[in-house]
Design a protein around this motif. Sequence first.
Motif, PDB file in Angstrom:
ATOM      1  N   LYS A  18     110.709  20.582  37.231  1.00 46.80           N
ATOM      2  CA  LYS A  18     109.882  21.236  38.236  1.00 46.80           C
ATOM      3  C   LYS A  18     108.691  20.337  38.540  1.00 46.80           C
ATOM      4  CE  LYS A  18     107.645  25.485  39.476  1.00 46.80           C
ATOM      5  NZ  LYS A  18     107.381  26.862  39.165  1.00 46.80           N
ATOM      6  N   GLU A  19     108.657  19.904  39.773  1.00 51.08           N
ATOM      7  CA  GLU A  19     107.583  19.005  40.193  1.00 51.08           C
ATOM      8  C   GLU A  19     106.487  19.831  40.862  1.00 51.08           C
ATOM      9  OE1 GLU A  19     107.089  15.484  43.454  1.00 51.08           O
ATOM     10  OE2 GLU A  19     108.946  15.561  42.337  1.00 51.08           O
ATOM     11  N   GLU A  20     105.318  19.765  40.290  1.00 49.43           N
ATOM     12  CA  GLU A  20     104.176  20.479  40.855  1.00 49.43           C
ATOM     13  C   GLU A  20     103.528  19.607  41.912  1.00 49.43           C
ATOM     14  OE1 GLU A  20     103.125  23.611  40.242  1.00 49.43           O
ATOM     15  OE2 GLU A  20     104.824  23.861  38.898  1.00 49.43           O
ATOM     16  N   ARG A  21     103.422  20.147  43.098  1.00 50.48           N
ATOM     17  CA  ARG A  21     102.770  19.422  44.181  1.00 50.48           C
ATOM     18  C   ARG A  21     101.481  20.131  44.541  1.00 50.48           C
ATOM     19  NH1 ARG A  21     108.307  18.623  46.920  1.00 50.48           N
ATOM     20  NH2 ARG A  21     108.680  16.429  46.530  1.00 50.48           N
ATOM     21  N   THR A  22     100.480  19.349  44.825  1.00 50.56           N
ATOM     22  CA  THR A  22      99.211  19.923  45.257  1.00 50.56           C
ATOM     23  C   THR A  22      99.303  20.271  46.734  1.00 50.56           C
ATOM     24  OG1 THR A  22      98.270  17.802  45.916  1.00 50.56           O
ATOM     25  CG2 THR A  22      97.952  18.459  43.601  1.00 50.56           C
ATOM     26  N   THR A  23      98.341  21.048  47.195  1.00 48.48           N
ATOM     27  CA  THR A  23      98.276  21.378  48.614  1.00 48.48           C
ATOM     28  C   THR A  23      98.154  20.096  49.433  1.00 48.48           C
ATOM     29  OG1 THR A  23      97.278  23.524  48.166  1.00 48.48           O
ATOM     30  CG2 THR A  23      96.956  22.634  50.368  1.00 48.48           C
ATOM     31  N   ARG A  24      97.361  19.178  48.959  1.00 45.70           N
ATOM     32  CA  ARG A  24      97.201  17.890  49.648  1.00 45.70           C
ATOM     33  C   ARG A  24      98.538  17.159  49.752  1.00 45.70           C
ATOM     34  NH1 ARG A  24      93.297  14.307  50.979  1.00 45.70           N
ATOM     35  NH2 ARG A  24      91.627  15.520  50.068  1.00 45.70           N
ATOM     36  N   ASP A  25      99.305  17.147  48.662  1.00 39.71           N
ATOM     37  CA  ASP A  25     100.620  16.497  48.672  1.00 39.71           C
ATOM     38  C   ASP A  25     101.529  17.123  49.728  1.00 39.71           C
ATOM     39  OD1 ASP A  25      99.864  14.907  46.489  1.00 39.71           O
ATOM     40  OD2 ASP A  25     100.850  16.218  45.021  1.00 39.71           O
ATOM     41  N   ILE A  26     101.557  18.448  49.751  1.00 38.96           N
ATOM     42  CA  ILE A  26     102.417  19.162  50.691  1.00 38.96           C
ATOM     43  C   ILE A  26     101.997  18.876  52.128  1.00 38.96           C
ATOM     44  CG2 ILE A  26     103.072  21.458  51.537  1.00 38.96           C
ATOM     45  CD1 ILE A  26     103.066  22.344  48.569  1.00 38.96           C
ATOM     46  N   LEU A  27     100.690  18.940  52.394  1.00 45.42           N
ATOM     47  CA  LEU A  27     100.214  18.663  53.744  1.00 45.42           C
ATOM     48  C   LEU A  27     100.565  17.240  54.176  1.00 45.42           C
ATOM     49  CD1 LEU A  27      96.733  20.428  53.784  1.00 45.42           C
ATOM     50  CD2 LEU A  27      98.847  21.166  54.896  1.00 45.42           C
ATOM     51  N   GLN A  28     100.479  16.297  53.256  1.00 46.71           N
ATOM     52  CA  GLN A  28     100.815  14.910  53.591  1.00 46.71           C
ATOM     53  C   GLN A  28     102.301  14.772  53.898  1.00 46.71           C
ATOM     54  OE1 GLN A  28      98.334  12.289  53.763  1.00 46.71           O
ATOM     55  NE2 GLN A  28     100.033  11.609  55.028  1.00 46.71           N
ATOM     56  N   ILE A  29     103.140  15.422  53.118  1.00 48.06           N
ATOM     57  CA  ILE A  29     104.588  15.374  53.358  1.00 48.06           C
ATOM     58  C   ILE A  29     104.912  15.981  54.714  1.00 48.06           C
ATOM     59  CG2 ILE A  29     106.809  16.333  52.619  1.00 48.06           C
ATOM     60  CD1 ILE A  29     105.693  16.091  49.697  1.00 48.06           C
ATOM     61  N   VAL A  30     104.303  17.137  55.012  1.00 48.88           N
ATOM     62  CA  VAL A  30     104.544  17.806  56.288  1.00 48.88           C
ATOM     63  C   VAL A  30     104.064  16.931  57.434  1.00 48.88           C
ATOM     64  CG1 VAL A  30     103.921  19.800  57.701  1.00 48.88           C
ATOM     65  CG2 VAL A  30     104.527  20.123  55.291  1.00 48.88           C
ATOM     66  N   TYR A  31     102.867  16.388  57.320  1.00 52.77           N
ATOM     67  CA  TYR A  31     102.297  15.517  58.347  1.00 52.77           C
ATOM     68  C   TYR A  31     103.207  14.311  58.599  1.00 52.77           C
ATOM     69  CZ  TYR A  31      98.938  12.470  60.703  1.00 52.77           C
ATOM     70  OH  TYR A  31      98.327  11.633  61.602  1.00 52.77           O
TER      71      TYR A  31
END
Length: 81
Positions: A13-26
């Motif tokens: 299980k890889e924990e992603r931060t909100t920043r990580d998720i926003l960067q992936i989406v962007y």
Amino acid sequence: MDNKKTIVMDAVKEERTTRDILQIVYDSLNERGYNAVDQMVGYILSGDPSYITSYNNARNLIGKIDRDDLVEELLNNYLEK
């Protein structure tokens, strides 16, 4: 005789931060040729997931973040700088 083996794999299980998720989406939106900021703003304001591409699992990832928490974090980050 059949030699069938069962392979057991542990899901990491890889924990992603909100920043990580926003960067992936962007990045995913940009890679698909969308104006990423406009699309993300549309999603945040409306809650409509169709603003976010499913490419790179971006739509599923951003759906894991509560939009109210996201706006709060963005505002806090903006005001800190």
